[in-house]
Write an enzyme that holds these catalytic residues in place. Structure first.
Site, PDB file in Angstrom:
ATOM      1  N   LYS A   1       0.838  -1.207   0.000  1.00 47.70           N
ATOM      2  CA  LYS A   1       0.000   0.000   0.000  1.00 47.70           C
ATOM      3  C   LYS A   1       0.872   1.255   0.000  1.00 47.70           C
ATOM      4  O   LYS A   1       0.561   2.238  -0.674  1.00 47.70           O
ATOM      5  CB  LYS A   1      -0.927  -0.006   1.229  1.00 47.70           C
ATOM      6  CG  LYS A   1      -2.053  -1.029   1.115  1.00 47.70           C
ATOM      7  CD  LYS A   1      -2.784  -1.263   2.441  1.00 47.70           C
ATOM      8  CE  LYS A   1      -3.776  -2.418   2.300  1.00 47.70           C
ATOM      9  NZ  LYS A   1      -4.464  -2.761   3.537  1.00 47.70           N
TER      10      LYS A   1
ATOM     11  N   GLN B   1      -4.141  -1.382   9.942  1.00 48.41           N
ATOM     12  CA  GLN B   1      -4.117  -2.706   9.312  1.00 48.41           C
ATOM     13  C   GLN B   1      -4.676  -3.760  10.272  1.00 48.41           C
ATOM     14  O   GLN B   1      -4.257  -3.857  11.423  1.00 48.41           O
ATOM     15  CB  GLN B   1      -2.665  -3.051   8.907  1.00 48.41           C
ATOM     16  CG  GLN B   1      -2.519  -4.361   8.169  1.00 48.41           C
ATOM     17  CD  GLN B   1      -3.188  -4.343   6.780  1.00 48.41           C
ATOM     18  OE1 GLN B   1      -3.129  -3.365   6.063  1.00 48.41           O
ATOM     19  NE2 GLN B   1      -3.842  -5.445   6.434  1.00 48.41           N
TER      20      GLN B   1
ATOM     21  N   ASP C   1     -10.637   3.297   4.792  1.00 48.01           N
ATOM     22  CA  ASP C   1     -11.051   1.895   4.689  1.00 48.01           C
ATOM     23  C   ASP C   1     -12.577   1.762   4.798  1.00 48.01           C
ATOM     24  O   ASP C   1     -13.114   0.672   4.630  1.00 48.01           O
ATOM     25  CB  ASP C   1     -10.399   1.074   5.811  1.00 48.01           C
ATOM     26  CG  ASP C   1      -9.274   0.194   5.295  1.00 48.01           C
ATOM     27  OD1 ASP C   1      -9.174   0.028   4.060  1.00 48.01           O
ATOM     28  OD2 ASP C   1      -8.512  -0.332   6.124  1.00 48.01           O
TER      29      ASP C   1
END
Ligand code: NAP
Length: 291
Positions: free
Chosen positions: A53, A97, A120
């Site tokens: 990412k 994460q 997200d």
């Protein structure tokens, strides 16, 4: 006739090009989009995902701010880090994460991420906005990527019968909501669904997000249906999806491969969400300055 293969890598490359142009424009206006990544613990797969990412960010000109507070970080310390990133004007998106180590509670920590920086799309605030069909919702990257793939493949969703298999908050639920918002008639399946095959055979569009190899086989697919495979399963033969690709491609009208289908889109949509939040936050700062 064998199905059209929907090329996620090609569509993702287009999204990345679009994002790179938007980043250039934002930079010219004095705003460098920034993404903060937080990696906790020593899960090797998570470390690889975060590295990829950050590389994606670098490629399109998004600045990344990486934090690796260590596996024994306390819930309070992690909460403080999130709050500091919420307040940091250089940071337009925050990515925590998952999964987190067992001593940390993601249900407490994720809602601390500012809704405006929730790239997200996992905070209850954004999930609620999405459920209400509100445009300002930040949408989780994988379902957003699936919708891009369907649009790119020219799939008519209005009035179509869509079956979503899987009901996680990360993929299945937001995807079902997006398909409903696109005026599909959505049936939502899960582990307790009776006769999954019969339900799938009714579908014009099937999306499998389960994490179980061969969940969708050729006998479950109506001729000409569009099949999107979100699943990623590691096997001795490498990475495979939830769909029995070789069998289903003979039956379907269009299908995504694994790898090279939904995966690249998930990565690209994170960049698209970050540039979107940067644009929104820059707009607000500019109007605050004018007042
Ligand atoms: P998850 O949270 O484990 O959810 C799996 C869902 O599948 C659950 O809703 C479960 O039903 C359902 N399910 C399990 N067995 C089933 C069966 N036999 N028949 C019908 N439904 C069944 O997984 P997730 O996070 O949504 O991820 C799903 C898959 O997508 C995984 O393979 C994951 O690695 C992959 N993924 C890929 C990407 C990408 O970028 N390509 C991104 C995210 C996830 P219940 O709710 O009843 O338990």
């Amino acid at each position: 006739m064998a199905a059209e293969i929907i090329d996620g890598k090609a569509v993702a490359a287009e999204v990345r090009d679009r994002v790179a142009r938007e980043v250039e424009q934002l930079c010219a206006e004095g705003v460098t989009p920034g993404l903060a990544t937080i990696l906790v613990g020593d899960d090797p797969a998570s470390a690889v995902y975060v590295r990829m990412k950050r590389e994606d960010c670098a490629q399109v000109g998004i600045e990344s701010f990486h934090h690796e507070p260590g596996g024994d970080v306390s819930q309070e310390q992690l909460a403080e880090l999130i709050e500091s990133l919420n307040a940091d004007e250089r940071v337009h998106g925050i990515l925590l994460q998952l999964p987190l180590p067992d001593h940390l509670d993601q249900d407490v920590l994720i809602p601390l991420i500012s809704r405006d920086k929730d790239v997200d799309g996992l905070t209850p605030a954004n999930a609620g906005l999405l459920a209400q069909g509100r445009d300002e919702a930040l949408v989780p990257c994988t379902p957003a990527g699936v919708m891009e793939l369907l649009a790119h493949a020219g799939v008519e969703l209005e009035g179509a019968r869509a079956v979503v298999i899987g009901r996680s908050i990360l993929v299945g639920k937001p995807l079902a909501t997006l398909l409903l918002g696109a005026n599909a008639t959505v049936t939502h399946c899960h582990s307790r669904t009776r006769d999954l095959g019969a339900v799938c055979r009714e579908a014009d569009v099937i999306v499998a997000a389960v994490g179980r190899q061969s969940t969708v086989t050729a006998d479950m697919v109506r001729e000409g249906a569009v099949v999107i495979d979100v699943g990623t399963n590691r096997t001795d033969d490498g990475l495979v999806g939830d769909v029995d690709f070789d069998g289903v491609r003979e039956q379907a009208g269009a299908i995504t491969p694994v790898p090279g289908g939904v995966g690249p889109m998930t990565r690209a949509m994170l960049l698209a969400n970050t540039v979107r939040t940067a644009r929104a936050q820059a707009g607000r700062t500019a109007s605050a300055v004018r007042q």
